[in-house]
Enzyme design. Structure first.
Site, PDB file in Angstrom:
ATOM      1  N   GLY A  45      73.852  89.287  41.426  1.00 49.31           N
ATOM      2  CA  GLY A  45      72.499  89.210  41.990  1.00 49.31           C
ATOM      3  C   GLY A  45      71.714  88.032  41.443  1.00 49.31           C
ATOM      4  O   GLY A  45      71.021  87.329  42.179  1.00 49.31           O
ATOM      5  N   CYS A  46      71.826  87.819  40.148  1.00 47.12           N
ATOM      6  CA  CYS A  46      71.089  86.727  39.506  1.00 47.12           C
ATOM      7  C   CYS A  46      71.616  85.372  39.978  1.00 47.12           C
ATOM      8  O   CYS A  46      70.854  84.437  40.192  1.00 47.12           O
ATOM      9  CB  CYS A  46      71.181  86.842  37.990  1.00 47.12           C
ATOM     10  SG  CYS A  46      70.439  88.372  37.390  1.00 47.12           S
ATOM     11  N   THR A  47      72.924  85.279  40.162  1.00 49.65           N
ATOM     12  CA  THR A  47      73.522  84.038  40.650  1.00 49.65           C
ATOM     13  C   THR A  47      73.054  83.758  42.072  1.00 49.65           C
ATOM     14  O   THR A  47      72.654  82.635  42.394  1.00 49.65           O
ATOM     15  CB  THR A  47      75.060  84.113  40.587  1.00 49.65           C
ATOM     16  OG1 THR A  47      75.442  84.317  39.210  1.00 49.65           O
ATOM     17  CG2 THR A  47      75.711  82.847  41.097  1.00 49.65           C
ATOM     18  N   ALA A  50      69.300  82.636  41.872  1.00 48.29           N
ATOM     19  CA  ALA A  50      69.138  81.308  41.273  1.00 48.29           C
ATOM     20  C   ALA A  50      69.707  80.216  42.183  1.00 48.29           C
ATOM     21  O   ALA A  50      69.112  79.139  42.314  1.00 48.29           O
ATOM     22  CB  ALA A  50      69.811  81.264  39.902  1.00 48.29           C
TER      23      ALA A  50
END
Length: 151
Positions: A45-47, A50
């Site tokens: 999710g963070c990838t 970002a």
């Protein structure tokens, strides 16, 4: 989770990025700033979040925005994350959670029935005078740019 809302003054912060540079809110005076808090570098999710912001970096720049990512990861982990995906903006390594707590995004979470404390994925849009314009708590990781730049 956070008590901050549109119209509030953004918390003044000073922290180290992935390269050990000190970054503070004052560095962005006169510029608009997107500060996105994410739970953990290099997770799916963070990838997605970002990368979505990075793919649209020029659009943000053309509208006068700078971008700053923040998590409690170490500088080494942030550096690896940034280098792997070629992010064009700094990542704060907020291991002592000073910035995370100043913005009020640390607290109880639930995942697969377990409760624990962690970072709530939240984005703050801050104007040129350090005032919060928007707080996004329901982040769409794959389409986050559209949530920020509604044009």
């Amino acid at each position: 989770m956070t008590q901050l809302k549109a119209g509030d003054k953004a918390p003044n912060f000073s922290a180290q990025d992935e390269e050990g540079n000190t970054i503070s809110l004052a560095d962005f005076k006169g510029k608009k700033l997107v500060v996105f808090f994410y739970p953990k570098a290099s997770t799916p999710g963070c990838t997605a979040e970002a990368c979505n912001l990075n793919e649209n970096y020029e659009r943000f720049q053309s509208k006068g925005y700078e971008i700053l990512g923040v998590s409690a990861d170490s500088a080494k982990r942030q550096s690896n994350f940034k280098n792997k995906y070629g992010f064009q903006y700094p990542l704060i390594a907020d291991e002592d959670k000073a910035v995370i707590e100043a913005f009020g995004v640390w607290g109880p979470k639930k995942f697969m029935g377990k409760e624990y404390d962690g970072i709530h994925r939240t984005t703050f849009v801050i104007d040129e005078n350090g005032v919060i314009e928007d707080v996004i708590t329901k982040v769409k990781t794959k389409d986050h740019t559209a949530q920020i730049l509604a044009d």
